[in-house]
Design an enzyme around this catalytic site. Structure first.
Site, PDB file in Angstrom:
ATOM      1  N   GLU A 201       0.855  -1.283  -0.119  1.00 21.96           N
ATOM      2  CA  GLU A 201       0.012   0.005  -0.067  1.00 21.96           C
ATOM      3  C   GLU A 201       0.828   1.300  -0.126  1.00 21.96           C
ATOM      4  OE1 GLU A 201      -2.632  -0.550   3.273  1.00 21.96           O
ATOM      5  OE2 GLU A 201      -4.232  -1.712   1.986  1.00 21.96           O
ATOM      6  N   GLU A 281      -6.430  -7.612  -1.117  1.00 18.53           N
ATOM      7  CA  GLU A 281      -7.096  -7.644   0.106  1.00 18.53           C
ATOM      8  C   GLU A 281      -8.469  -7.184   0.026  1.00 18.53           C
ATOM      9  OE1 GLU A 281      -5.150  -5.497   3.172  1.00 18.53           O
ATOM     10  OE2 GLU A 281      -2.912  -6.064   2.596  1.00 18.53           O
TER      11      GLU A 281
END
Ligand SMILES: *[C@@H]1O[C@H](CO)[C@@H](O)[C@H](O)[C@H]1NC(C)=O
Ligand SMILES: *[C@@H]1O[C@H](CO)[C@@H](O)[C@H](O)[C@H]1NC(C)=O
Ligand SMILES: *[C@@H]1O[C@H](CO)[C@@H](O)[C@H](O)[C@H]1NC(C)=O
Ligand SMILES: *[C@@H]1O[C@H](CO)[C@@H](O)[C@H](O)[C@H]1NC(C)=O
Length: 663
Positions: A201, A281
């Protein structure tokens, strides 16, 4: 083993579709028949493994959050749901606990038994699963400092997660130890690893308007390639908010989210029209912060099903994060920065996550939904194992404690080398302990002899990082917080420059102890959030206007070996009610041990050990009121429990056969 079980299952449930059908190939038979030529590829038409179409049905399970004796059970439950892939992060802070000291299962440290990452990956292959690895080096994961080792904080002005050579030189040393352990486990070399993530991320590291350090991402990719990793490489971010700012040209972008799947996947498709879609995710549930009203469950089961259908309507692949959350044992929980009071929010030790498999590995409604939806969308039929039975649970006899140690006894048990004379206050990371690596976890105690007059006041300048207990001649003056608003008081992190006024009776020559708990380092945020030093260091302690110098700092790390060897126990049928206090007791297990929970509803706040193993933190404020004990930590006969209670003990400690959460 499961093939035998599968055959038995076939006899009893002859109508079952795929389960245990010996005429079906295993995943490896299907995808490696005729030899292996290519790793995972991601053309727009969909993923190909060794040239064959594959929809990746992956589930996240972290080896460092599950007792190793339960690894196989959790993997088999994943495979039994029709999944074909296991995903795990790799935490740097456990694998390099001190600079240049590495632990891959052989370190003789508290976490060593979790750290044979090769064994975990090989076991996944034995369970007929492919593997996706995410070595970071930053892993977020509600894990202390997002997996970064705290000794990095000793390097002045280090800029973590950037191409600052002070940071990358350390990453390189670590990767050159870690990655060679993984290269021969790649799919192309006969192993299970089909994909490797670059950073984590990175688009979320700061404001979207700020540029990202692409040289840093390139450095990670190069380090992978230098060590023989072949990919498939990918990055992961939430495309609707971060776009492609955290990505590298030519490297697959994947999406992280738990809402608006069509918006996210449309955004991803637009950013990357020529590649296969993957949700790296898909958040099956959510995690808890202490003092939050109720247990977080994230998506409701019906919404989960609806979103899965939407994702599969795009022919996308998926990694369910978490499939099984497990536990952040010891002091390893992370924390969040929040924009409203209390600004910093530490995570609980339970990482149940309301995931498809509960913290104890039990099947939930979400598991059954995933199983059903995957069966509907999976085009490649392979053998799957019979579902393993759930573990047995027990509530053992309550413990009545009769052995205790006071704070003074505890400090006396600490080696001289863990005590440091300081002129001015320093954070725990700066102490010359752990072979010059500083203190990573636990508590730091600052002690000083002072002269108090009538109604003296003490002020801690700046913020406490994170919770301070103040003792005057071993009598605690601070109060237990039971709701968020209590954090406005002296000793808690949210408000700076907090003062406490002593009573008239406190006047005189006194010893002050300020015991500061490191409640867990932030694991997600922008560059400014990665300044994570713990203890008292933002400013001096001031008593009646005078700046105090000359402190003795003691590192209270509660390492297992120290806890096991404690020997100044005092015996009494009535142990102290006020903390800080250490208590020891035993309970008996007859026959095979079962999974169980310690119930802290009537206690204050603290940490707990069973047979020397650090289970984690408890806090009556919840949401979790219990601590999970996996059966493999127990043995038949007497087992030892040690509790470090900060505030208020209870008459006994009870066991439960299921967890308790604030609802
Ligand atoms: C791998 O390559 C060899 C040689 O080119 C070929 O004979 C074989 O069929 C290929 N196997 C697969 C699974 O594509
Ligand atoms: C998904 O795949 C099917 C069959 O391979 C195809 O007919 C369909 O158009 C695809 N859907 C999308 C949204 O790509
Ligand atoms: C100390 O504080 C108490 C309570 O606030 C007050 O009654 C007392 O007079 C104070 N004593 C002195 C010496 O200031
Ligand atoms: C505190 O104040 C009282 C009067 O309010 C006085 O009698 C006493 O001696 C003082 N104690 C100290 C330690 O200064």
């Amino acid at each position: 083993m499961w093939k035998i079980l599968g055959a038995v299952f076939l006899l009893s449930v002859a109508t079952s579709k795929a389960t245990g059908d010996q005429s079906l190939p295993t995943l490896y038979e299907y995808y490696t028949a005729g030899g292996v030529n290519t790793t995972l590829e991601a053309p727009a038409s969909g993923f190909l493994l060794n040239g064959k179409e594959i929809t990746i049905f992956s589930g996240a399970i972290h080896y460092f959050r599950v007792h190793p004796e339960y690894w196989q059970d959790r993997m088999r439950k994943l495979r039994a749901a029709g999944f074909n892939t296991l995903e795990t992060y790799i935490p740097w802070n456990l694998h390099e606990p001190e600079k240049d000291v590495f632990d891959f299962g052989d370190g003789n440290r508290d976490f060593s038994m979790f750290l044979d990452v090769r064994k975990f990956i090989q076991l996944a292959q034995e369970e007929d699963l492919f593997v996706i690895i995410r070595p970071g080096p930053y892993i977020c994961s509600e894990w202390d400092f997002g997996g970064l080792p705290s000794w990095l904080l000793r390097i002045p002005d280090i800029k973590v997660r950037t191409s600052d050579p002070q940071f990358t030189s350390r990453v390189k040393i670590y990767f050159d130890k870690l990655l060679p352990l993984l290269t021969d486990l790649q799919f192309t070399r006969g192993g299970p690893i089909i994909a490797v993530q670059i950073e984590n991320e990175y688009g979320g590291f700061g404001k979207t308007s700020d540029p990202r350090d692409k040289d840093y991402l390139k450095f990670i990719k190069n380090a992978y390639e230098d060590n023989g990793l072949e990919g498939l490489f990918f990055t992961s971010d939430s495309p609707s908010t971060s776009g492609d700012i955290g990505s590298l040209p030519g490297v697959l972008q994947t999406a992280n989210f738990n809402s608006f799947p069509t918006n996210q996947l449309d955004a991803l498709k637009q950013l990357q029209p020529d590649r296969a879609l993957m949700v790296m995710e898909f958040w099956s549930g959510w995690f808890d912060h202490w003092l939050e009203g109720s247990h977080q469950t994230g998506l409701r089961p019906t919404v989960l099903e609806d979103y899965l259908e939407q994702i599969f309507s795009y022919n996308a692949s998926i990694n369910v994060y978490m499939f099984h959350g497990g536990t952040s044992f010891g002091f390893m929980n992370g924390a969040n920065v929040v924009f409203i009071f209390p600004y910093y929010a530490p995570d609980t030790s339970s990482y149940d996550y309301d995931a498809p498999l509960s913290e104890a590995g039990d099947y939930t409604e979400k598991y059954r939904i995933l199983e059903r939806v995957v069966a509907k969308h999976n085009k490649v039929l392979t053998q799957t194992p019979e579902k393993p039975a759930e573990s047995t649970k027990a509530a053992y006899e309550p413990i009545k404690f009769s052995l205790f140690m006071t704070m003074e006894d505890i400090l006396n048990e600490i080696e001289q080398e863990d005590k440091t004379q300081l002129e001015t206050l320093q954070p725990m990371e700066s102490l010359p302990v752990n072979n010059g690596n500083g203190q990573s976890y636990g508590y730091i105690n600052y002690r000083k002899k002072v002269k108090l007059t009538n109604n003296s006041t003490i002020k801690i300048s700046g913020h406490v990082r994170d919770i301070a207990l103040l003792m005057l001649d071993n009598q605690q003056k601070t109060k237990i917080p039971s709701q968020r608003n209590d954090l406005h008081g002296f000793g808690f992190w949210p408000d700076k420059d907090q003062e406490l006024t002593f009573e008239e009776a406190d006047a005189g020559e006194r010893t002050i102890d300020i015991l500061v708990e490191n409640a867990g380092r932030v694991n997600y945020g922008g560059p400014e959030d990665f300044i994570q030093k713990k203890g008292l260091w933002e400013g001096p302690v001031i008593i009646d206007g005078a700046e105090q110098t000359g402190w003795e700092a003691t590192a209270l790390q509660f390492k297992s070996q120290w806890v096991r060897n404690l020997n100044s126990w005092r015996q009494s049928t009535s142990v102290p009610e006020r903390g800080p206090v250490l208590l020891k007791g035993t309970f008996e297990v007859t026959g095979d041990p079962a999974d169980t929970w310690l119930d802290f509803s009537l206690w204050g706040k603290g940490i707990a050990f069973v047979n020397g193993f650090h289970l984690g933190r408890y806090f009556k404020a919840g949401p979790p009121k219990t601590l999970y004990i996996p059966a493999p930590l127990l043995h038949s006969g007497f087992n030892e429990v040690i509790i470090f209670e900060h505030y208020q003990t209870a008459a006994e400690l009870t066991f439960r056969d299921s967890p308790i959460f604030n609802s």
